[in-house]
Design a protein around this motif. Structure first.
Motif, PDB file in Angstrom:
ATOM      1  N   ASP A 267       0.804  -1.219   0.000  1.00  0.00           N
ATOM      2  CA  ASP A 267       0.000   0.000   0.000  1.00  0.00           C
ATOM      3  C   ASP A 267       0.839   1.273   0.000  1.00  0.00           C
ATOM      4  OD1 ASP A 267       0.951  -0.439   2.543  1.00  0.00           O
ATOM      5  OD2 ASP A 267      -0.885   0.203   3.567  1.00  0.00           O
ATOM      6  N   THR A 268       2.158   1.140  -0.108  1.00  0.00           N
ATOM      7  CA  THR A 268       3.023   2.324  -0.141  1.00  0.00           C
ATOM      8  C   THR A 268       3.336   2.764  -1.568  1.00  0.00           C
ATOM      9  OG1 THR A 268       5.121   1.077  -0.171  1.00  0.00           O
ATOM     10  CG2 THR A 268       4.149   1.542   1.983  1.00  0.00           C
ATOM     11  N   ALA A 269       2.932   1.979  -2.564  1.00  0.00           N
ATOM     12  CA  ALA A 269       3.351   2.213  -3.943  1.00  0.00           C
ATOM     13  C   ALA A 269       2.319   3.018  -4.738  1.00  0.00           C
ATOM     14  CB  ALA A 269       3.610   0.883  -4.646  1.00  0.00           C
ATOM     15  N   THR A 270       2.836   3.956  -5.525  1.00  0.00           N
ATOM     16  CA  THR A 270       2.026   4.681  -6.500  1.00  0.00           C
ATOM     17  C   THR A 270       2.761   4.659  -7.833  1.00  0.00           C
ATOM     18  OG1 THR A 270       1.200   6.160  -4.778  1.00  0.00           O
ATOM     19  CG2 THR A 270       0.847   6.825  -7.061  1.00  0.00           C
ATOM     20  N   TYR A 271       2.083   4.206  -8.871  1.00  0.00           N
ATOM     21  CA  TYR A 271       2.671   4.088 -10.209  1.00  0.00           C
ATOM     22  C   TYR A 271       2.242   5.282 -11.049  1.00  0.00           C
ATOM     23  CZ  TYR A 271       3.071   2.209 -15.020  1.00  0.00           C
ATOM     24  OH  TYR A 271       3.347   2.023 -16.347  1.00  0.00           O
ATOM     25  N   VAL A 272       3.207   5.870 -11.758  1.00  0.00           N
ATOM     26  CA  VAL A 272       2.905   6.986 -12.652  1.00  0.00           C
ATOM     27  C   VAL A 272       3.564   6.727 -14.001  1.00  0.00           C
ATOM     28  CG1 VAL A 272       3.057   9.465 -13.053  1.00  0.00           C
ATOM     29  CG2 VAL A 272       2.810   8.603 -10.718  1.00  0.00           C
ATOM     30  N   SER A 273       2.803   6.901 -15.054  1.00  0.00           N
ATOM     31  CA  SER A 273       3.312   6.768 -16.412  1.00  0.00           C
ATOM     32  C   SER A 273       3.165   8.100 -17.134  1.00  0.00           C
ATOM     33  CB  SER A 273       2.532   5.686 -17.159  1.00  0.00           C
ATOM     34  OG  SER A 273       2.923   5.609 -18.511  1.00  0.00           O
ATOM     35  N   HIS A 274       4.203   8.498 -17.892  1.00  0.00           N
ATOM     36  CA  HIS A 274       4.177   9.726 -18.685  1.00  0.00           C
ATOM     37  C   HIS A 274       3.803  10.950 -17.841  1.00  0.00           C
ATOM     38  CE1 HIS A 274       3.754   6.582 -21.805  1.00  0.00           C
ATOM     39  NE2 HIS A 274       4.401   7.428 -22.575  1.00  0.00           N
ATOM     40  N   ALA A 275       4.483  11.126 -16.726  1.00  0.00           N
ATOM     41  CA  ALA A 275       4.193  12.250 -15.831  1.00  0.00           C
ATOM     42  C   ALA A 275       4.304  13.578 -16.565  1.00  0.00           C
ATOM     43  CB  ALA A 275       5.142  12.237 -14.650  1.00  0.00           C
ATOM     44  N   SER A 276       3.375  14.451 -16.307  1.00  0.00           N
ATOM     45  CA  SER A 276       3.296  15.832 -16.808  1.00  0.00           C
ATOM     46  C   SER A 276       2.768  15.934 -18.232  1.00  0.00           C
ATOM     47  CB  SER A 276       4.657  16.552 -16.723  1.00  0.00           C
ATOM     48  OG  SER A 276       5.490  16.291 -17.847  1.00  0.00           O
ATOM     49  N   THR A 277       2.463  14.808 -18.886  1.00  0.00           N
ATOM     50  CA  THR A 277       1.968  14.858 -20.257  1.00  0.00           C
ATOM     51  C   THR A 277       0.472  14.544 -20.301  1.00  0.00           C
ATOM     52  OG1 THR A 277       2.242  12.521 -20.866  1.00  0.00           O
ATOM     53  CG2 THR A 277       4.218  13.912 -20.930  1.00  0.00           C
ATOM     54  N   ASP A 278      -0.104  14.667 -21.493  1.00  0.00           N
ATOM     55  CA  ASP A 278      -1.530  14.352 -21.631  1.00  0.00           C
ATOM     56  C   ASP A 278      -1.781  12.843 -21.596  1.00  0.00           C
ATOM     57  OD1 ASP A 278      -0.440  13.703 -24.070  1.00  0.00           O
ATOM     58  OD2 ASP A 278      -1.715  15.047 -25.251  1.00  0.00           O
ATOM     59  N   LYS A 279      -0.702  12.047 -21.573  1.00  0.00           N
ATOM     60  CA  LYS A 279      -0.821  10.593 -21.464  1.00  0.00           C
ATOM     61  C   LYS A 279      -0.657  10.110 -20.022  1.00  0.00           C
ATOM     62  CE  LYS A 279       1.080   9.710 -26.092  1.00  0.00           C
ATOM     63  NZ  LYS A 279       2.177   9.027 -26.837  1.00  0.00           N
TER      64      LYS A 279
END
Length: 254
Positions: free
Chosen positions: A204-216
């Motif tokens: 429960d400590t994990a957060t996944y981010v893909s293409h940060a700061s973009t429209d994707k």
């Protein structure tokens, strides 16, 4: 370069994807350069994420210098990579010897897991007189927390940044030493990472981010929800401090 007959080399970070994050200095140098050196993934196809970021902020007609695409193969095979790096360095050196200013643009920041590092190393060997100016850019290390709204650290907290391929192997020791762990290039490691976190009771400590700061941009709070397909621009933020009860809210409640 100290030689007045040679041009100046700049390594310029263009940020994580949102063209509005391109710095004023980066934009000025790109527009003033005699040559803009651009890393591309597929030779001859001019497919460069760094160039997409740049042209999203600056009209191409305002970038008057030569557009020099340099091939950086997407492989770990040294027999393929090293000749490509050497070729790119020689191309840049050729332009510098002509007295031209060269701006090498790179995603994120030139000093953080960047293609620039390979160019710099090659140039240090073949032309040690070249003294580049390095211009920092916004990195995924800060773009991801901006997306998750989870601070990297404050007070006496510590954070580290490691490639996911190596981070999993030493994760058990890292969680004891750091309050936040940023695992870069995590796309292919999600299943293994999820299993390891469950083993440690830290899923429960994990957060996944893909293409940060973009429209994707996509964010997943549960790694089991992350789609199976490989995501190149992905990172996992582990907020271990939430399990130690050191967040301000928990301190106030204590």
């Amino acid at each position: 370069m100290n030689n007045n007959k040679c041009g100046q080399l700049y390594a310029v970070g263009v940020g994580t994807g949102d063209s509005e994050l391109l710095t004023l200095k980066a934009a000025r140098l790109i527009q003033e350069a005699d040559v803009v050196a651009i890393p591309e993934k597929n030779k001859g196809k001019a497919d460069s994420f760094a160039w997409e970021i740049v042209t999203g902020a600056i009209d191409e007609e305002n970038i008057k210098g030569e557009h020099c695409f340099l091939h950086f193969p997407m492989t770990r095979d040294a027999s393929v990579n090293v000749p490509a790096w050497q070729s790119a360095a020689l191309t840049i050196l050729d332009r510098l010897k002509q007295g031209k200013s060269v701006v090498f643009v790179t995603e994120g920041d030139p000093s953080v897991f960047s293609t620039w590092a390979y160019i710099q190393e090659e140039l240090e060997e073949i032309a040690p007189e070249v003294v580049p100016v390095i211009v920092p850019g916004v990195t995924s290390i800060t773009a991801v927390p901006a997306a998750t709204k989870i601070p990297l650290a404050d007070g006496k907290e510590r954070f580290c940044v490691v490639p996911a391929t190596y981070g999993i192997d030493c994760l058990e020791s890292l969680v004891k030493e750091f309050d936040t762990i940023m695992l870069i290039k995590a796309g292919r490691m999600i299943e293994a990472l999820s299993a390891k976190l469950k083993e440690l009771g830290l899923e429960d400590t994990a957060t996944y981010v893909s293409h940060a700061s973009t429209d994707k941009e996509e964010i997943y709070r549960n790694l089991d929800d992350v789609p199976q397909e490989h995501r190149y621009f992905s990172m996992v933020q582990l907020s271990i401090r939430t399990r130690r009860g050191v967040l301000r809210g928990k301190q106030s409640a204590a």
